[in-house]
Motif scaffolding. Structure first.
Motif, PDB file in Angstrom:
ATOM      1  N   GLY A 119      10.365  27.729  -2.654  1.00  0.00           N
ATOM      2  CA  GLY A 119       9.057  27.969  -3.266  1.00  0.00           C
ATOM      3  C   GLY A 119       8.163  28.892  -2.463  1.00  0.00           C
ATOM      4  N   LEU A 120       8.521  29.189  -1.210  1.00  0.00           N
ATOM      5  CA  LEU A 120       7.704  30.069  -0.380  1.00  0.00           C
ATOM      6  C   LEU A 120       7.609  31.478  -0.936  1.00  0.00           C
ATOM      7  CD1 LEU A 120       8.545  29.071   3.291  1.00  0.00           C
ATOM      8  CD2 LEU A 120       6.391  28.770   2.074  1.00  0.00           C
ATOM      9  N   VAL A 121       8.544  31.860  -1.799  1.00  0.00           N
ATOM     10  CA  VAL A 121       8.491  33.173  -2.436  1.00  0.00           C
ATOM     11  C   VAL A 121       7.176  33.305  -3.198  1.00  0.00           C
ATOM     12  CG1 VAL A 121       9.587  34.632  -4.189  1.00  0.00           C
ATOM     13  CG2 VAL A 121      10.990  33.336  -2.572  1.00  0.00           C
ATOM     14  N   GLU A 122       6.719  32.212  -3.789  1.00  0.00           N
ATOM     15  CA  GLU A 122       5.477  32.197  -4.562  1.00  0.00           C
ATOM     16  C   GLU A 122       4.255  31.914  -3.689  1.00  0.00           C
ATOM     17  OE1 GLU A 122       5.381  32.505  -8.049  1.00  0.00           O
ATOM     18  OE2 GLU A 122       7.523  32.968  -7.984  1.00  0.00           O
ATOM     19  N   GLY A 123       4.457  31.492  -2.444  1.00  0.00           N
ATOM     20  CA  GLY A 123       3.354  31.152  -1.552  1.00  0.00           C
ATOM     21  C   GLY A 123       3.506  29.740  -1.013  1.00  0.00           C
ATOM     22  N   ALA A 138       1.395  27.202  -1.044  1.00  0.00           N
ATOM     23  CA  ALA A 138       0.949  26.147  -1.962  1.00  0.00           C
ATOM     24  C   ALA A 138       2.037  25.813  -2.990  1.00  0.00           C
ATOM     25  CB  ALA A 138      -0.335  26.565  -2.672  1.00  0.00           C
ATOM     26  N   GLU A 139       2.680  26.831  -3.522  1.00  0.00           N
ATOM     27  CA  GLU A 139       3.770  26.599  -4.480  1.00  0.00           C
ATOM     28  C   GLU A 139       4.952  25.922  -3.801  1.00  0.00           C
ATOM     29  OE1 GLU A 139       4.161  27.079  -7.928  1.00  0.00           O
ATOM     30  OE2 GLU A 139       1.999  27.178  -7.719  1.00  0.00           O
ATOM     31  N   GLY A 140       5.251  26.345  -2.574  1.00  0.00           N
ATOM     32  CA  GLY A 140       6.336  25.714  -1.826  1.00  0.00           C
ATOM     33  C   GLY A 140       6.074  24.244  -1.602  1.00  0.00           C
ATOM     34  N   LEU A 141       4.837  23.898  -1.232  1.00  0.00           N
ATOM     35  CA  LEU A 141       4.476  22.488  -1.039  1.00  0.00           C
ATOM     36  C   LEU A 141       4.560  21.707  -2.348  1.00  0.00           C
ATOM     37  CD1 LEU A 141       1.480  22.774   1.451  1.00  0.00           C
ATOM     38  CD2 LEU A 141       3.742  21.818   1.900  1.00  0.00           C
ATOM     39  N   LYS A 142       4.149  22.334  -3.434  1.00  0.00           N
ATOM     40  CA  LYS A 142       4.215  21.670  -4.732  1.00  0.00           C
ATOM     41  C   LYS A 142       5.669  21.384  -5.115  1.00  0.00           C
ATOM     42  CE  LYS A 142       3.667  23.783  -8.712  1.00  0.00           C
ATOM     43  NZ  LYS A 142       3.061  24.570  -9.800  1.00  0.00           N
ATOM     44  N   PHE A 143       6.535  22.379  -4.960  1.00  0.00           N
ATOM     45  CA  PHE A 143       7.958  22.175  -5.261  1.00  0.00           C
ATOM     46  C   PHE A 143       8.561  21.089  -4.370  1.00  0.00           C
ATOM     47  CE2 PHE A 143       8.265  26.774  -6.871  1.00  0.00           C
ATOM     48  CZ  PHE A 143       8.080  26.384  -8.175  1.00  0.00           C
ATOM     49  N   ALA A 144       8.197  21.111  -3.090  1.00  0.00           N
ATOM     50  CA  ALA A 144       8.729  20.123  -2.147  1.00  0.00           C
ATOM     51  C   ALA A 144       8.264  18.717  -2.516  1.00  0.00           C
ATOM     52  CB  ALA A 144       8.301  20.470  -0.723  1.00  0.00           C
ATOM     53  N   ALA A 145       7.000  18.561  -2.875  1.00  0.00           N
ATOM     54  CA  ALA A 145       6.468  17.245  -3.238  1.00  0.00           C
ATOM     55  C   ALA A 145       7.146  16.714  -4.501  1.00  0.00           C
ATOM     56  CB  ALA A 145       4.954  17.319  -3.438  1.00  0.00           C
TER      57      ALA A 145
END
Length: 127
Positions: free
Chosen positions: A85-89, A91-98
């Motif tokens: 999700g870090l490709v999107e930033g 915040a998006e990476g954290l959202k995907f991880a959660a």
């Protein structure tokens, strides 16, 4: 009663490492049977203790189960979703991880919380 719990643990592939008069303990790291059957009720738990207490209404079976290795495995899976999700930033990476962690660990725990008490009652109540 503990004999029946020990039989249950054997069927669940959880080796008993200590057996006392009123308690027993199992220890089964997740990687010890990594490619074993994953449909067993207690597959997520790597360590646990069962003991008998004397209550006012008679004997009561208590248990304490731990799923540290399952938790770490699910965290690792969530970290992979975070990296993707870090490709999107961030915040998006954290959202995907959660979401991934909630799904992986949460669904496994919900399933275990429903199946384990039923398996224990069935093992103890059988004649």
């Amino acid at each position: 009663m503990l004999d029946r719990i020990e039989d249950l643990l054997e069927r669940q592939r959880k080796p008993v490492i200590r057996r006392g008069e009123d308690d027993l303990v199992f220890d089964s790291p997740m990687w010890s049977d990594f490619f074993g059957p994953n449909w067993l009720a207690m597959v997520l738990y790597d360590r646990g203790r069962f003991w008998i207490e004397q209550g006012s209404d008679g004997r009561i079976l208590r248990y304490d189960l731990r799923s540290l290795h399952g938790f770490v495995f699910c965290l690792f899976g969530a970290a992979m979703f975070f990296a993707g999700g870090l490709v999107e930033g961030v915040a998006e990476g954290l959202k995907f991880a959660a979401i991934a962690f909630g799904w992986l660990y949460g669904m496994n725990m919900l399933s275990a919380w429903a199946r384990i008490p039923r398996a224990i009652r069935k093992a103890v109540d059988r004649l």
